[in-house]
Design an enzyme around this catalytic site. Structure first.
Site: not given
Length: 164
Positions: A119, A135
């Site tokens: 991330d 995401d």
């Protein structure tokens, strides 16, 4: 009706490639917890940092992400099946399924390759969990599907009504 499979597969593969390229760049440029170039693009608002998630969405089920990989396979597989069976559906539906599949496959690649998801995007003002391109694809797809499923259909126009 129009065959939208080129749109589906182009977007699906393109977004998986973008997701993996951004993740590889961030892993190569930063150490965990480090910010882009030692600074912050918009201090206190939007930051690029390297973070790993060993769980699923929003950091739930930490350490169990790999065990939940079959769910990602099912979601990605469903999106491909849907596109193949509904190739003439409206473009919004095909785009939503391509984004859903791209998000599922993008994070699945990380889980299977690294055992965790990379991330990098962080919105500090709302303390939103750090997220990635995959995401974002899943979130946009979910919003598109909710909007598409809840939108009232427009009444069909009678083609002969204008020929009076």
């Amino acid at each position: 009706m129009r065959n939208r499979l080129p749109l589906f597969f182009g977007l699906l593969l393109g977004m998986v490639a973008v997701d993996q390229a951004v993740k590889a760049w961030v892993r190569g440029a930063l150490n965990p917890g480090q910010y882009l170039a030692g600074g912050k693009p918009w201090p206190g608002v939007f930051e690029i940092t390297l973070s790993y998630n060993e769980g699923v969405a929003f950091g739930m089920f930490q350490g169990q992400g790999v065990l939940l990989s079959p769910i990602a396979i099912l979601i990605g597989g469903f999106s491909v099946w849907y596109a193949l069976k509904h190739r003439d559906d409206p473009a919004w539906s095909i785009v939503a399924m391509a984004l859903l599949g791209a998000g599922a496959f993008g994070n699945l690649i990380d889980r299977l390759w690294l055992g965790k998801v990379t991330d990098m995007f962080y919105f500090r003002p709302i303390n939103f969990p750090v997220f990635n391109v995959a995401d974002s694809c899943i979130t946009i797809a979910a919003l598109m599907l909710i909007r598409g499923w809840t939108k009232k259909p427009e009444p069909a126009q009678d083609a002969s009504a204008g020929n009076a």
